[in-house]
Design a protein around this motif. Structure first.
Motif, PDB file in Angstrom:
ATOM      1  N   MET A  56       0.862  -1.186   0.000  1.00  0.00           N
ATOM      2  CA  MET A  56       0.000   0.000   0.000  1.00  0.00           C
ATOM      3  C   MET A  56       0.896   1.233   0.000  1.00  0.00           C
ATOM      4  O   MET A  56       1.671   1.446   0.930  1.00  0.00           O
ATOM      5  N   PHE A  63       1.524   5.397  -0.360  1.00  0.00           N
ATOM      6  CA  PHE A  63       0.974   6.744  -0.308  1.00  0.00           C
ATOM      7  C   PHE A  63       2.058   7.723  -0.748  1.00  0.00           C
ATOM      8  O   PHE A  63       3.251   7.446  -0.658  1.00  0.00           O
ATOM      9  N   THR A  66      -3.702  10.844   0.021  1.00  0.00           N
ATOM     10  CA  THR A  66      -3.320   9.448  -0.210  1.00  0.00           C
ATOM     11  C   THR A  66      -3.000   8.746   1.098  1.00  0.00           C
ATOM     12  O   THR A  66      -3.270   7.555   1.256  1.00  0.00           O
ATOM     13  N   TYR A  67      -2.438   9.479   2.058  1.00  0.00           N
ATOM     14  CA  TYR A  67      -2.185   8.907   3.378  1.00  0.00           C
ATOM     15  C   TYR A  67      -3.510   8.646   4.089  1.00  0.00           C
ATOM     16  O   TYR A  67      -3.706   7.603   4.709  1.00  0.00           O
ATOM     17  N   ASN A 114      -6.274   7.927   2.764  1.00  0.00           N
ATOM     18  CA  ASN A 114      -6.967   6.804   2.111  1.00  0.00           C
ATOM     19  C   ASN A 114      -6.457   5.441   2.567  1.00  0.00           C
ATOM     20  O   ASN A 114      -7.111   4.428   2.327  1.00  0.00           O
ATOM     21  N   LEU A 115      -5.294   5.391   3.219  1.00  0.00           N
ATOM     22  CA  LEU A 115      -4.738   4.097   3.644  1.00  0.00           C
ATOM     23  C   LEU A 115      -5.724   3.301   4.490  1.00  0.00           C
ATOM     24  O   LEU A 115      -5.861   2.097   4.314  1.00  0.00           O
ATOM     25  N   HIS A 116      -6.412   3.967   5.394  1.00  0.00           N
ATOM     26  CA  HIS A 116      -7.338   3.255   6.286  1.00  0.00           C
ATOM     27  C   HIS A 116      -8.452   2.586   5.481  1.00  0.00           C
ATOM     28  O   HIS A 116      -8.789   1.422   5.725  1.00  0.00           O
ATOM     29  N   TRP A 125      -8.365   1.692   2.269  1.00  0.00           N
ATOM     30  CA  TRP A 125      -7.785   0.610   1.469  1.00  0.00           C
ATOM     31  C   TRP A 125      -7.477  -0.608   2.338  1.00  0.00           C
ATOM     32  O   TRP A 125      -7.714  -1.739   1.937  1.00  0.00           O
ATOM     33  N   TYR A 126      -6.948  -0.349   3.529  1.00  0.00           N
ATOM     34  CA  TYR A 126      -6.579  -1.447   4.427  1.00  0.00           C
ATOM     35  C   TYR A 126      -7.820  -2.198   4.915  1.00  0.00           C
ATOM     36  O   TYR A 126      -7.833  -3.429   4.951  1.00  0.00           O
ATOM     37  N   CYS A 169       1.140  -7.278   4.608  1.00  0.00           N
ATOM     38  CA  CYS A 169       0.919  -5.969   3.990  1.00  0.00           C
ATOM     39  C   CYS A 169       2.079  -5.053   4.369  1.00  0.00           C
ATOM     40  O   CYS A 169       2.529  -5.049   5.515  1.00  0.00           O
ATOM     41  N   VAL A 171       3.459  -0.982   4.042  1.00  0.00           N
ATOM     42  CA  VAL A 171       3.082   0.402   3.779  1.00  0.00           C
ATOM     43  C   VAL A 171       4.308   1.118   3.216  1.00  0.00           C
ATOM     44  O   VAL A 171       5.424   0.946   3.716  1.00  0.00           O
ATOM     45  N   PHE A 196      -0.186   5.274  10.988  1.00  0.00           N
ATOM     46  CA  PHE A 196      -0.957   4.195  10.378  1.00  0.00           C
ATOM     47  C   PHE A 196      -0.191   2.872  10.421  1.00  0.00           C
ATOM     48  O   PHE A 196      -0.721   1.851  10.848  1.00  0.00           O
TER      49      PHE A 196
END
Length: 156
Positions: free
Chosen positions: A30, A32, A39-40, A42-44, A46-47, A59, A61, A79
């Protein structure tokens, strides 16, 4: 060994395709953009989505574009820490840590695949083995009628 990489680039137009991207996945990277806060954030999302389809795969990051400001490597990104995920600082532009990232991701994926206890992985492996056994035995693929297809009622 064959390795496939898929990339949605975080684009919303690929939202409906995510389930197929996760099918048979054995690791996730993943990424960012350190210059784009959204984009950071959005990590939550996507995860959460990843874990819905593949709850156990490793996974990683990735903080990308560190070449734009090397000071970001001194920052703490909560994150990755919150979910106990490895964090890599990379630059796709100048290649910093890119090879290491992919080598480590492949190593994690292979290890996961070889040691997976995930029910869906086991089912998929059995289906693959069944197909290989049929091909090795020279059995032609059953046609629709041989599979017991049910037709509608006969006209009266």
């Amino acid at each position: 060994m064959e390795v496939d990489f898929w990339d949605t680039a975080g684009q919303e137009r690929f939202q409906s395709m995510h389930a197929s991207y996760y099918h048979k996945a054995h690791a996730c990277i993943m990424v960012f953009d350190v210059q784009r806060k959204v984009t950071y954030k959005n990590l939550h999302t996507w995860y959460t989505e990843l874990r819905e389809f593949r709850p156990e795969i490793p996974c990683i990051v990735v903080a990308n574009k560190i070449d734009a400001d090397i000071k970001v490597t001194q920052k703490s990104f909560n994150f990755a820490r919150k979910f106990s995920l490895p964090l890599y600082f990379v630059s796709a532009a100048d290649g910093t840590n890119v090879v290491k990232l992919f080598n480590d991701a492949i190593r994690l994926a292979v290890s996961y695949k070889q040691n997976s206890q995930d029910f869906m992985d086991e089912v998929l492996q059995e289906l693959e083995n069944f197909d290989l056994e049929q091909k090795a035995a020279g059995d032609p693929a059953p046609d629709r009628e041989q599979r017991g297809a049910v037709e509608g009622p006969a006209p009266s």
